[in-house]
Write an enzyme that holds these catalytic residues in place. Structure first.
Site, PDB file in Angstrom:
ATOM      1  N   LEU A  98      41.036  48.852  31.886  1.00  0.00           N
ATOM      2  CA  LEU A  98      41.559  49.331  33.159  1.00  0.00           C
ATOM      3  C   LEU A  98      41.419  48.144  34.099  1.00  0.00           C
ATOM      4  CD1 LEU A  98      40.098  52.918  33.772  1.00  0.00           C
ATOM      5  CD2 LEU A  98      42.506  52.304  33.580  1.00  0.00           C
ATOM      6  N   ASP A  99      42.478  47.798  34.823  1.00  0.00           N
ATOM      7  CA  ASP A  99      42.358  46.623  35.672  1.00  0.00           C
ATOM      8  C   ASP A  99      41.319  46.848  36.768  1.00  0.00           C
ATOM      9  OD1 ASP A  99      43.737  47.558  38.193  1.00  0.00           O
ATOM     10  OD2 ASP A  99      45.412  47.776  36.809  1.00  0.00           O
ATOM     11  N   LYS A 100      40.892  45.784  37.375  1.00  0.00           N
ATOM     12  CA  LYS A 100      39.768  45.810  38.320  1.00  0.00           C
ATOM     13  C   LYS A 100      39.975  46.825  39.434  1.00  0.00           C
ATOM     14  CE  LYS A 100      37.101  42.760  41.377  1.00  0.00           C
ATOM     15  NZ  LYS A 100      36.946  41.376  41.884  1.00  0.00           N
ATOM     16  N   SER A 102      41.743  49.570  39.370  1.00  0.00           N
ATOM     17  CA  SER A 102      41.943  50.939  38.899  1.00  0.00           C
ATOM     18  C   SER A 102      40.614  51.621  38.592  1.00  0.00           C
ATOM     19  CB  SER A 102      42.833  50.938  37.648  1.00  0.00           C
ATOM     20  OG  SER A 102      44.102  50.403  37.944  1.00  0.00           O
TER      21      SER A 102
END
Length: 238
Positions: A98-100, A102
């Site tokens: 999960l990107d930073k 999110s």
């Protein structure tokens, strides 16, 4: 078997980590630097950075409600990494990313094989998200998102998209391109302000507070194993 599978069965590294070790020349087989895709057997002496592969640990399967700002990496030199955030006593790593910016559901494990099976795009495993964008959207936006959007040189797979409110929707993906939802929205003229993963296959986020985590239940593990292995895998959590 190939070196990647041989090493991932130890549950100590993901196959991506193993690929990086091979590229850096950090793995040897019988005293020789390992080649990509090399075949090995139990009789071979495989060393990583000059050390033998650790014995397999008891399997760990955790669902974390990742808060924004935490980086999906087990590399401890990276600020705000997952390992330091969780401070779990056994080495674990995230299944996918999960990107930073999110938040939401993230599976943490020391089982490299189950991680690889979940992430294989050809298996079409569902991932469900709730997404809020910068301004209200029309039904044409939902239709285009569901039909597929051209990003990263390809058109995304068809997916289920439903409206929650004027600026928020639910989307179920079966692929995992880099920052896929954010890129899809941007291509259609919208900026994502909040992105939360709420489900991965049969694993649900419901009931886990932001920043908290729990072990998968027996029923969750069995349902997951049945989907991935046809019910042949068994494991006990730490």
């Amino acid at each position: 078997m190939r070196i990647n599978k041989f090493m991932s069965l130890s549950g100590y590294w993901s196959r991506r980590e193993i690929d990086r070790f091979i590229e850096a020349g950090l793995i040897t087989v019988n005293g020789q630097v390992c080649l990509s895709g090399q075949e090995v057997s139990l009789e071979d002496t495989v060393l990583v950075k000059g050390q033998p592969i650790p014995e397999k640990e008891q399997s760990v399967y955790i669902v974390l409600n990742k808060p924004p700002g935490i980086v999906c990496t087990a590399v401890r030199s990276v600020k705000n990494n997952l390992v330091d955030y969780m401070n779990y006593p056994v080495r674990i790593f995230p299944v996918g990313r999960l990107d930073k910016d999110s938040q939401g559901l993230l599976i943490m494990t020391n089982d490299g094989d189950i991680s690889n099976r979940i992430l294989r795009s050809e298996h079409n495993h569902e991932k469900e998200y709730i997404v809020t964008v910068s301004e209200p959207f029309g039904d044409d936006f939902l239709e285009k998102m569901g039909r597929g959007v051209e990003i990263l040189g390809t058109v995304t797979k068809r997916c289920a998209v439903t409206r929650i409110s004027s600026d928020t929707f639910r989307i179920i993906l079966t692929q995992g391109l880099n920052r896929q939802i954010r890129r899809m929205c941007k291509e259609l003229g919208f900026y994502v302000t909040r992105l939360e993963r709420v489900r991965l296959m049969n694993i649900m986020l419901e009931g886990i507070e932001l920043g908290a985590w729990r072990h998968l239940s027996d029923d969750e593990r069995q349902t997951l194993f049945t989907a991935l292995y046809g019910g042949t895998k068994t494991a006990s959590p730490v």
